[in-house]
Design an enzyme around this catalytic site. Structure first.
Site, PDB file in Angstrom:
ATOM      1  N   ASP A   8       0.891  -1.160   0.000  1.00 11.13           N
ATOM      2  CA  ASP A   8       0.000   0.000   0.000  1.00 11.13           C
ATOM      3  C   ASP A   8       0.927   1.208   0.000  1.00 11.13           C
ATOM      4  OD1 ASP A   8      -2.273   1.650   0.261  1.00 11.13           O
ATOM      5  OD2 ASP A   8      -2.046   1.669   2.442  1.00 11.13           O
ATOM      6  N   GLU A  65      -1.161  -1.337  -4.941  1.00 10.37           N
ATOM      7  CA  GLU A  65      -2.438  -0.648  -5.047  1.00 10.37           C
ATOM      8  C   GLU A  65      -2.294   0.539  -5.994  1.00 10.37           C
ATOM      9  OE1 GLU A  65      -5.431  -0.547  -1.680  1.00 10.37           O
ATOM     10  OE2 GLU A  65      -4.599   1.477  -1.635  1.00 10.37           O
ATOM     11  N   ASP A 138      -2.294   1.223   7.061  1.00 11.53           N
ATOM     12  CA  ASP A 138      -1.533   0.951   5.835  1.00 11.53           C
ATOM     13  C   ASP A 138      -1.109  -0.515   5.764  1.00 11.53           C
ATOM     14  OD1 ASP A 138      -1.096   3.916   4.937  1.00 11.53           O
ATOM     15  OD2 ASP A 138      -0.515   3.833   7.040  1.00 11.53           O
TER      16      ASP A 138
END
Length: 160
Positions: A8, A65, A138
């Site tokens: 992420d 992502e 996260d």
């Protein structure tokens, strides 16, 4: 054992999770940069830490992502630069890149593309039978991405 490194991306914190193809978490953490440092120093730190993980763990895939566009353009640009660090590492190490949007991850985990953070966290807990209370958002997002990427790999008929 085939490993997937899920990320992420961020320039303050990058959530990372290393999963095996059964969906077990081998490692999860956050790469955290010093807010007082310049953006180039922060990106260099992210690169160095991520490369250490790649060299040590030798993942077969990197799941990343895609960007979520917010109103703050400066934040989006800095996150895009941090994301570029991982795209570069995937290219340099010849590791296939799996890119999923936040909506695709939410849909894969909860069945709802606009699920909230709490719903995603709960599904990560239920899916992996872990306590996520002491993990940063996260890090949980990276774990969720790793779980969702397993489905994407299977859908593409890539080797597991």
């Amino acid at each position: 054992m085939i490993k997937i490194l899920a990320i992420d991306p961020g320039y303050d914190r990058c959530g990372i999770a290393l999963l095996d193809t059964e969906g077990a978490i081998l490692h999860s953490a956050c790469i955290t940069t010093d807010k007082k440092d310049s953006i180039e120093k922060r990106l260099a730190y992210i690169y160095t830490e991520a490369e250490k993980i790649l060299m040590q763990e030798k993942p077969a895939y990197i799941a990343l992502e895609t960007l979520f566009f917010s109103v703050n353009k400066k934040t989006v640009i800095n996150v895009a630069q941090a994301r570029g660090v991982f795209v570069l590492l995937a290219g340099l190490h010849k590791i296939p890149l799996i890119e999923l949007s936040p909506q695709e991850v939410k849909l894969a985990l909860t069945g709802i593309g606009n699920a909230n953070k709490e719903q995603v966290q709960k599904m990560v807990q239920l899916t992996l039978h872990i306590n996520t209370d002491k993990k940063l958002d996260d890090e949980i997002d990276a774990i969720a991405l790793g779980i969702a990427s397993l489905g994407a790999i299977k859908q593409k008929n890539w080797e597991l």
